[in-house]
Design an enzyme around this catalytic site. Structure first.
Site, PDB file in Angstrom:
ATOM      1  N   GLU A 107     -40.402 -38.724 -35.885  1.00  0.00           N
ATOM      2  CA  GLU A 107     -41.431 -39.768 -35.811  1.00  0.00           C
ATOM      3  C   GLU A 107     -42.544 -39.593 -36.843  1.00  0.00           C
ATOM      4  O   GLU A 107     -43.721 -39.725 -36.529  1.00  0.00           O
ATOM      5  CB  GLU A 107     -42.007 -39.801 -34.384  1.00  0.00           C
ATOM      6  CG  GLU A 107     -40.957 -40.158 -33.356  1.00  0.00           C
ATOM      7  CD  GLU A 107     -41.516 -40.250 -31.941  1.00  0.00           C
ATOM      8  OE1 GLU A 107     -42.311 -39.376 -31.583  1.00  0.00           O
ATOM      9  OE2 GLU A 107     -41.139 -41.183 -31.219  1.00  0.00           O
TER      10      GLU A 107
HETATM   11  N1  IFG Z   1     -40.193 -39.063 -28.435  1.00  0.00           N
HETATM   12  C1  IFG Z   1     -40.960 -38.008 -29.097  1.00  0.00           C
HETATM   13  C2  IFG Z   1     -41.555 -36.946 -28.208  1.00  0.00           C
HETATM   14  C3  IFG Z   1     -42.012 -37.488 -26.849  1.00  0.00           C
HETATM   15  C4  IFG Z   1     -40.855 -38.260 -26.223  1.00  0.00           C
HETATM   16  C5  IFG Z   1     -41.165 -38.650 -24.799  1.00  0.00           C
HETATM   17  C6  IFG Z   1     -38.819 -36.933 -29.666  1.00  0.00           C
HETATM   18  C7  IFG Z   1     -38.014 -36.124 -30.632  1.00  0.00           C
HETATM   19  C8  IFG Z   1     -40.543 -39.452 -27.083  1.00  0.00           C
HETATM   20  N2  IFG Z   1     -40.061 -37.320 -30.067  1.00  0.00           N
HETATM   21  O1  IFG Z   1     -38.352 -37.208 -28.582  1.00  0.00           O
HETATM   22  O2  IFG Z   1     -42.680 -36.359 -28.858  1.00  0.00           O
HETATM   23  O3  IFG Z   1     -43.157 -38.285 -26.986  1.00  0.00           O
HETATM   24  O4  IFG Z   1     -40.012 -39.082 -24.116  1.00  0.00           O
END
Ligand code: IFG
Length: 522
Positions: free
Chosen positions: A336
Site C-alpha cells: 500500500e
Molecule cells: N491491509 C493492510 C494492513 C491492514 C489490513 C487490515 C496488508 C498487507 C488491510 N496491508 O494487509 O495494514 O490495514 O485488514
C-alpha cells in the site's frame, strides 16, 4: 517405505485382534478415535492403552542440552494436571515398562527436521525423530492423546490413559505461520509468550511480528532512538502504545525458539511509515516531521526513496534487526505505498533487498514487491492481488500464501462479530478450512508455495480476549491446511474432530468463537 508401512499396518491389525481375543488387562482404546489437530499423516491403532503414572520417567537419548530441554518441556506440560513427579533422565540401555523415551533416529528422509513417529504400547511410549524439532512436534501430538484435562494448571483426577498404536507424521508445508500486528495496538512481551504457547500446540512454526506502521514503531533501534521515544508513544485510538527493547525482543525470540517457532520481524516500508516520519524530520522529503497518527487510514505515507540518507536509515535498521534475529527472514513490508511513484517504489525495493542480503537474510515482502527485480531467495507474500504473486512466480520467487478473504484473522466471522473488519468478506470456520493454497490462484502451483500465514491486523483488536476470539478456532484449521495434504482434508470429518477438540481449548483457557457450524462436545 510404503510397503514397509502396510506390513506394519497388517501386523498392527493382527496384534489388535489377538489382543482383544486375549482379553488384555488394560482398558481397550482406539487411537483412531482421538481428535488430533493437525491430523497426523498415518495412524495405526493396536487397540490397547498405556497408563501414565507417578512412576513414569521421561528418558532422552543423546546428551545434548536440546534433547534434555525437549524432554523437560514434555514433563512440564504433563506435571500440573497429573501432579506426577515425572523425572527427566538421560536414557539407560534397558527400557523399563511405564516410561516415555525420546530418541533421535534416522527416519525416512522425506520427513525432514519436523517429522516424527510415536510408538505406543501397553508398556512404553517411544518418540523418534531426525531432530529435536521433530520430537517437539510429536510432543504436541502426544499432549492431544491424553484427556483434555491434561491442559489444566491444577491437579485433575486420572487415570491418564493413552491409546496404543503407531503414528507417523510430517508436514506438507515448511512455513506454517501467523502474523501479529503490534503496531496498530501494542501487545506486551508476556502476551506474545502466551500466544506462542497456544500456537505450539498446533505445530505453528513461524511468528511474523509487524513491528512498524503509521500508528507506531515497536522495536528499539539504538542508532535511531527517537523511533521508539516518539514513534512508540501511541497507537490506534490514542492509547499509550509501547515498544520492545532489543533485550525484550531477544527474550521473545528465545522463548519462541525453545518452542521451535521462528520470529520474522517486519519493518513496513516505504509506505506505512508515519511513525518513523513523525520521529525524524530528515526522513521526510520536505524535511518536516509528521504528526503522530492514531487513525486507521492507509496509504498516505512514504519514505523519501531518492534521498541517500533514507538508505543510511534503512541500513542501520536492518543491521540492528538482523543482529538480534537468528531466523533466516527479514520482512520489509512494501504494501500500500500509494503515494510512492512506481519507479521510486521499484528503486527502493531493489536497494532494500540488497541491504537485507548484505546482512545475510532473505527478504520477504507483501506481494507488491514483485514489481521490483527480486532475488531468487526472496519471498512474495500474497494477500489480495493475483497479478503480483504470478509476477513473482515468473521471476522464480516463492510465494507465502495469505489470501485476505481466506486467512486474514481480523476478518469478522459474520456480521455479528464484535471486533474485526470485513473489507475482504466474512470468514466463518468452514470458509477458513475449505480452500487449498495450491489451487486458489491461477498461476501459483504447489511447487511455488513455501507455506501459509494467518495475519491478525489489530486496528480493532486491543487485548488477548479479542485476539483469542478472532484467532481460535480458525487457526486450528489453518494449522491443518499447512500440515495435511489437501487430498486428506475433509470439512465434514474435520468439523466433528474440531467439535471434540473444543474442550481442550476450554482447558487451555482460550476465549474461542463457538461457531454454530461446529458440533461442540462439552
Ligand atoms: N491491509 C493492510 C494492513 C491492514 C489490513 C487490515 C496488508 C498487507 C488491510 N496491508 O494487509 O495494514 O490495514 O485488514
Amino acid at each position: 517405505m510404503k510397503n514397509d508401512w502396510s506390513s506394519v499396518m497388517y501386523v498392527s491389525i493382527t496384534m489388535m485382534l489377538t489382543l482383544f481375543a486375549s482379553c488384555s488387562t488394560n482398558q481397550p482404546m482406539d487411537l483412531t478415535s482421538e481428535s488430533i489437530i493437525p491430523k497426523p499423516q498415518v495412524i495405526a491403532p493396536t487397540g490397547n492403552s498405556f497408563e501414565l503414572t507417578e512412576q513414569t520417567t521421561i528418558y532422552y537419548h543423546g546428551g545434548s542440552d536440546e534433547m534434555k530441554q525437549t524432554a523437560v518441556f514434555l514433563a512440564e506440560i504433563l506435571r500440573p494436571a497429573t501432579a506426577f513427579k515425572l523425572d527427566v533422565r538421560l536414557a539407560e540401555d534397558k527400557e523399563q515398562s511405564g516410561n516415555i523415551y525420546l530418541n533421535l533416529t534416522d527416519l525416512d528422509e522425506g520427513q525432514g527436521s519436523e517429522g516424527y513417529e510415536i510408538i505406543i504400547t501397553k508398556e512404553t511410549i517411544t518418540l523418534n525423530a531426525n531432530h529435536p524439532e521433530g520430537l517437539f512436534r510429536g510432543i504436541q501430538t502426544l499432549r492431544q492423546l491424553l484427556p483434555a484435562g491434561i491442559e489444566m494448571k491444577k491437579k485433575q483426577a486420572g487415570p491418564w490413559l493413552i491409546a496404543t498404536g503407531e503414528i507417523r507424521d510430517y508436514p506438507e508445508y515448511a512455513y506454517r505461520g501467523v502474523m501479529l500486528d503490534v503496531s496498530r495496538h501494542f501487545f506486551l512481551p508476556e502476551q506474545l509468550k502466551q500466544y506462542i504457547d497456544l500456537l505450539a500446540l498446533y505445530k505453528i512454526n513461524i511468528l511474523h511480528l509487524h513491528l512498524s506502521d503509521d500508528q507506531g514503531w515497536r522495536i528499539e533501534i539504538k542508532s535511531w532512538p527517537r523511533l521508539t521515544e516518539i514513534g512508540g508513544k501511541t497507537e490506534v485510538d490514542g492509547g499509550k502504545g509501547g515498544f520492545y527493547t532489543q533485550e525484550e525482543y531477544s527474550d521473545i525470540v528465545n522463548y519462541a525458539g525453545e518452542r521451535y517457532i521462528t520470529i520474522v520481524p517486519e519493518i513496513d516500508m516505504p509506505g506505512h511509515t508515519n511513525a518513523a516520519l513523525a520521529s525524524y524530520a530528515k526522513l521526510n522529503c520536505d524535511g518536516k516531521a509528521r504528526e503522530l497518527y492514531t487513525g486507521t487510514e492507509v496509504g498516505f505515507s512514504t519514505l523519501c526513496t531518492r534521498d541517500d540518507s533514507t538508505y543510511k536509515f534503512v541500513d542501520d535498521v536492518i543491521r540492528e534487526l538482523a543482529a538480534i534475529t537468528p531466523g533466516p527472514y527479514i520482512h520489509i513490508g512494501g504494501d500500500e505505498s500509494h503515494v510512492t511513484k512506481k519507479p521510486d517504489y521499484i528503486y527502493f525495493i531493489n536497494r532494500v533487498q540488497q541491504i537485507v542480503e548484505k546482512y545475510g537474510k532473505q527478504m520477504i515482502g507483501w506481494e507488491e514487491i514483485a514489481q521490483a527485480e527480486l532475488l531468487s531467495n526472496s519471498i512474495a507474500q500474497h494477500w489480495r492481488n493475483s497479478e503480483y504473486p504470478v509476477l513473482a512466480v515468473n521471476q522464480g520467487v516463492k510465494i507465502l500464501m495469505s489470501p485476505a478473504n481466506k486467512i486474514y484473522l481480523d476478518m469478522k466471522y459474520d456480521s455479528t462479530t464484535q471486533p474485526g473488519l470485513s473489507w475482504a468478506g466474512f470468514i466463518e470456520v468452514d470458509s477458513a478450512y475449505l480452500w487449498d493454497p495450491a489451487s486458489l490462484v491461477k498461476g501459483i502451483g504447489r511447487e511455488d508455495i513455501i507455506g501459509i500465514e494467518a495475519p491478525l491486523w489489530t486496528e480493532t483488536i486491543t487485548n488477548m480476549e479479542e485476539l483469542e476470539y478472532m484467532v481460535f478456532p480458525r487457526i486450528a484449521g489453518y494449522a491443518e491446511i499447512g500440515w495435511v495434504p489437501a487430498e486428506n482434508r475433509d470439512w465434514n470429518e474435520y468439523r466433528l474432530r474440531l467439535g471434540r477438540h473444543g474442550k481442550r481449548m476450554d482447558a487451555m483457557g482460550i476465549n474461542f468463537y463457538r461457531s454454530d457450524l461446529v458440533p461442540w462436545i462439552e
